[in-house]
Design a protein around this motif. Sequence first.
Motif, PDB file in Angstrom:
ATOM      1  N   VAL A 104       0.821  -1.208   0.000  1.00 15.06           N
ATOM      2  CA  VAL A 104       0.000   0.000   0.000  1.00 15.06           C
ATOM      3  C   VAL A 104       0.858   1.264   0.000  1.00 15.06           C
ATOM      4  CG1 VAL A 104      -1.587   1.329   1.469  1.00 15.06           C
ATOM      5  CG2 VAL A 104      -2.073  -1.063   0.951  1.00 15.06           C
ATOM      6  N   ARG A 105       2.009   1.203   0.641  1.00 11.04           N
ATOM      7  CA  ARG A 105       2.845   2.406   0.737  1.00 11.04           C
ATOM      8  C   ARG A 105       3.393   2.837  -0.627  1.00 11.04           C
ATOM      9  NH1 ARG A 105       8.312   4.018   2.145  1.00 11.04           N
ATOM     10  NH2 ARG A 105       8.201   6.025   3.238  1.00 11.04           N
ATOM     11  N   ALA A 106       3.359   1.957  -1.624  1.00  7.46           N
ATOM     12  CA  ALA A 106       3.889   2.298  -2.941  1.00  7.46           C
ATOM     13  C   ALA A 106       2.917   3.140  -3.767  1.00  7.46           C
ATOM     14  CB  ALA A 106       4.242   1.023  -3.706  1.00  7.46           C
ATOM     15  N   PHE A 107       1.659   3.271  -3.328  1.00  5.98           N
ATOM     16  CA  PHE A 107       0.647   3.985  -4.109  1.00  5.98           C
ATOM     17  C   PHE A 107       0.734   5.489  -3.856  1.00  5.98           C
ATOM     18  CE2 PHE A 107      -0.709  -0.323  -4.148  1.00  5.98           C
ATOM     19  CZ  PHE A 107      -1.516  -0.503  -5.264  1.00  5.98           C
ATOM     20  N   ASP A 108       0.120   6.263  -4.762  1.00  8.67           N
ATOM     21  CA  ASP A 108       0.082   7.720  -4.610  1.00  8.67           C
ATOM     22  C   ASP A 108      -0.961   8.150  -3.588  1.00  8.67           C
ATOM     23  OD1 ASP A 108       2.007   8.391  -6.708  1.00  8.67           O
ATOM     24  OD2 ASP A 108       0.467   7.648  -8.080  1.00  8.67           O
ATOM     25  N   VAL A 109      -2.089   7.426  -3.549  1.00  4.56           N
ATOM     26  CA  VAL A 109      -3.202   7.791  -2.672  1.00  4.56           C
ATOM     27  C   VAL A 109      -3.690   6.543  -1.948  1.00  4.56           C
ATOM     28  CG1 VAL A 109      -5.491   8.858  -2.503  1.00  4.56           C
ATOM     29  CG2 VAL A 109      -3.940   9.551  -4.335  1.00  4.56           C
ATOM     30  N   LEU A 110      -3.918   6.672  -0.647  1.00  6.49           N
ATOM     31  CA  LEU A 110      -4.665   5.671   0.096  1.00  6.49           C
ATOM     32  C   LEU A 110      -6.010   6.306   0.420  1.00  6.49           C
ATOM     33  CD1 LEU A 110      -5.161   3.067   1.675  1.00  6.49           C
ATOM     34  CD2 LEU A 110      -3.952   4.081   3.622  1.00  6.49           C
ATOM     35  N   GLY A 111      -7.046   5.927  -0.318  1.00  4.64           N
ATOM     36  CA  GLY A 111      -8.378   6.495  -0.135  1.00  4.64           C
ATOM     37  C   GLY A 111      -9.202   5.596   0.764  1.00  4.64           C
ATOM     38  N   VAL A 112      -9.633   6.110   1.916  1.00  5.94           N
ATOM     39  CA  VAL A 112     -10.345   5.309   2.907  1.00  5.94           C
ATOM     40  C   VAL A 112     -11.792   5.788   2.985  1.00  5.94           C
ATOM     41  CG1 VAL A 112     -10.277   4.387   5.248  1.00  5.94           C
ATOM     42  CG2 VAL A 112      -8.171   5.254   4.204  1.00  5.94           C
ATOM     43  N   SER A 113     -12.722   4.874   2.772  1.00  5.26           N
ATOM     44  CA  SER A 113     -14.149   5.205   2.777  1.00  5.26           C
ATOM     45  C   SER A 113     -14.763   4.808   4.113  1.00  5.26           C
ATOM     46  CB  SER A 113     -14.868   4.473   1.641  1.00  5.26           C
ATOM     47  OG  SER A 113     -16.244   4.763   1.650  1.00  5.26           O
ATOM     48  N   PHE A 114     -15.217   5.806   4.875  1.00  3.61           N
ATOM     49  CA  PHE A 114     -15.776   5.564   6.205  1.00  3.61           C
ATOM     50  C   PHE A 114     -17.296   5.666   6.189  1.00  3.61           C
ATOM     51  CE2 PHE A 114     -11.473   7.092   7.361  1.00  3.61           C
ATOM     52  CZ  PHE A 114     -11.086   6.059   8.207  1.00  3.61           C
ATOM     53  N   SER A 115     -17.975   4.526   6.281  1.00  2.00           N
ATOM     54  CA  SER A 115     -19.424   4.538   6.466  1.00  2.00           C
ATOM     55  C   SER A 115     -19.770   4.792   7.917  1.00  2.00           C
ATOM     56  CB  SER A 115     -20.034   3.210   6.013  1.00  2.00           C
ATOM     57  OG  SER A 115     -19.782   2.981   4.651  1.00  2.00           O
ATOM     58  N   THR A 116     -18.874   4.399   8.811  1.00  2.00           N
ATOM     59  CA  THR A 116     -19.090   4.562  10.239  1.00  2.00           C
ATOM     60  C   THR A 116     -17.777   4.942  10.909  1.00  2.00           C
ATOM     61  OG1 THR A 116     -19.566   3.366  12.303  1.00  2.00           O
ATOM     62  CG2 THR A 116     -18.817   2.057  10.442  1.00  2.00           C
ATOM     63  N   GLU A 117     -17.893   5.655  12.004  1.00  6.67           N
ATOM     64  CA  GLU A 117     -16.702   6.110  12.732  1.00  6.67           C
ATOM     65  C   GLU A 117     -15.987   4.968  13.446  1.00  6.67           C
ATOM     66  OE1 GLU A 117     -19.780   9.299  12.382  1.00  6.67           O
ATOM     67  OE2 GLU A 117     -19.794   7.244  13.152  1.00  6.67           O
ATOM     68  N   LEU A 118     -16.653   3.838  13.621  1.00  8.90           N
ATOM     69  CA  LEU A 118     -16.047   2.731  14.347  1.00  8.90           C
ATOM     70  C   LEU A 118     -14.956   2.023  13.539  1.00  8.90           C
ATOM     71  CD1 LEU A 118     -19.227   1.283  16.114  1.00  8.90           C
ATOM     72  CD2 LEU A 118     -17.403   2.653  17.123  1.00  8.90           C
TER      73      LEU A 118
END
Length: 641
Positions: A104-118
């Motif tokens: 994962v560290r080799a990518f330009d963007v780590l996009g994280v989709s949060f449906s919930t705060e948990l």
Amino acid sequence: MSVESLFPRLEALLPSVQKPIQYVGGELNSTVKEWDEASVRWALMYPDAYEVGLPNQGVQILYEILNELPGTLAERTYTVWPDLEALMREHGVPQFTVDAHRPVRAFDVLGVSFSTELGYTNMLTALDLAGIPFDAVDRGDDDPIVLAGGHAAFNPEPIADFLDAAVLGDGEQIAIAISEVIREWKGEGRPGGRDELLMRLASTGGVYVPKFYDVEYHPDGRIKRVAPNRSGVPWRVQKHTVMDLDEWPYPKKPLVPLAETVHERFSVEIFRGCTRGCRFCQAGMITRPVRERSITTIGDMVEAGVKESGFNEVGLLSLSSADHSEIAEVAKGLADRYEGTNTSLSLPSTRVDAFNIDLANEFSRGGRRSGLTFAPEGGSERMRKVINKMVTEEDLIRTVTTAYSQGWRQVKLYFMCGLPTETDEDVLGIADLAKKVIKAGREATGSRDIRCTVSIGGFVPKPHTPFQWAAQCDHETVDSRLKQLRDALRSDKEYGKAIGYRYHDGQPSIVEGLLSRGDRRVGAVIRAVWEDGGRFDGWSEHFSYARWMSCAERVLAGGPVDVDWYTTREREEVEVLPWDHLDAGLDREWLWQDWQDAVDDETEVEDCRWTPCYDCGVCPTMGTEIQIGPTGRKLLPLSVV
């Protein structure tokens, strides 16, 4: 320069873990592109296990859109279970994507989709395994941009220290725009480094970069102000709204999981937004205005999705699917089209006042009558007026009576506990309502083979809703009311055995409340919980209320704020809320007045799709408008099914 696959190192660990199939990739319709042929590379993460994350619509849509872009590559990553996490640490295997098993560290963007705060602690697990510094200020030019999206991104302040950026609202267009900014910056030789790239993103006004904003506090703990700390950064960041959903008919090729997942179906979003005005509902508020897909686009998407995936169930999704202006035509057209095949149709939870038996019969024409789900939310008429859920007891009884008489035997009812102004009597009213449902069903059918399941959970006040100022109910009161309700249901000899009871206790709701309305000071609590072993907080078997409370007490000790300050305290109108600089389009004065209307005189608000505008502010602020039919078109039968 190519990046090698981690799979040879990962494969050796898989015989020692549960459900190894979830880590191998290769699903039908997954995409692996050549690394060297892409100049912009995204790792898209849903911060939960594969079985929860893979069906997520948001990630699937962005995955497909980005991979259609020339010179752009997108892969998926999910949270690994603790057994594999331990082995990865032991053997030095970093966080990987499931598509090509690249780090994962080799990518330009780590996009994280949060449906919930948990899911916040799960993000920290991924960052740590990937070798990406937790704090955005510690990251270098070789680290990905950590970008948050999803509903929880409308208040990203509790994780602001861990984020480089956040995006509010619909992701289709802004993901493409971000890709172009990165492509241009890299093509120019990365001038100004990471800081310059973030500045380019922030200056568009459509990407929130937390480090470009300073937060000042009053001595009593309240926020004094949130202000940009450099020129060219907007004071308020606006959400993104896709206005013509017919132009974005995604997913076209849905991912078909290898392992069992929580939803085994192809889902089509038939419209976005909701103007029913339920005061507790963050999703309804932040996704305005209503934008419908046309009946023909829905038909085309169902046809393509079934063909490409082989799924035998199609879910027509939205916040209130039966409110689509052509839902009757959609249902009949699809039922006609797929009658005699093994393809069935389903609707999610349906509003009582939008349901009709003709609609239900179309969706069950294939012979499946698994049950009907309704969400009255409040246990008494008064409570439903407070939350603006305009459903009467007569509406509910009439609807379930018709359903039982037409052959259904199972009804599920959703409620919330701990709503503003709620009393014990309001919650006990749920038991009376459930008994009346069973009684009506027995009378309508002459049979005692009638079931009703009551499902109830604790209410959490959410940002960008009229209840954002409300005091959250403490978990002891919630648990007491849930116990009283359980006893009232079980003690009834006539109806008790016909009523199922499922509930979520009040403790997780307090933690969700802390994270939902928290500010940047809560980030240290999240980190402390993670360091203490916090993982998968959305799973009851992994969640620890004691861990969250002890970490919060330790981290916040000596300061003016604590967990109660964030949760069970009512806010004043003039208080600066942590998300006030993030614009969902809703007029703050309108939200406040709606809050006053709820608690003062229980005033109800009509749906502005069918009545004059009530000035919530979204359409003029966002330059948008409600888009509904009817189009008058019909679905044609398929020549070959």
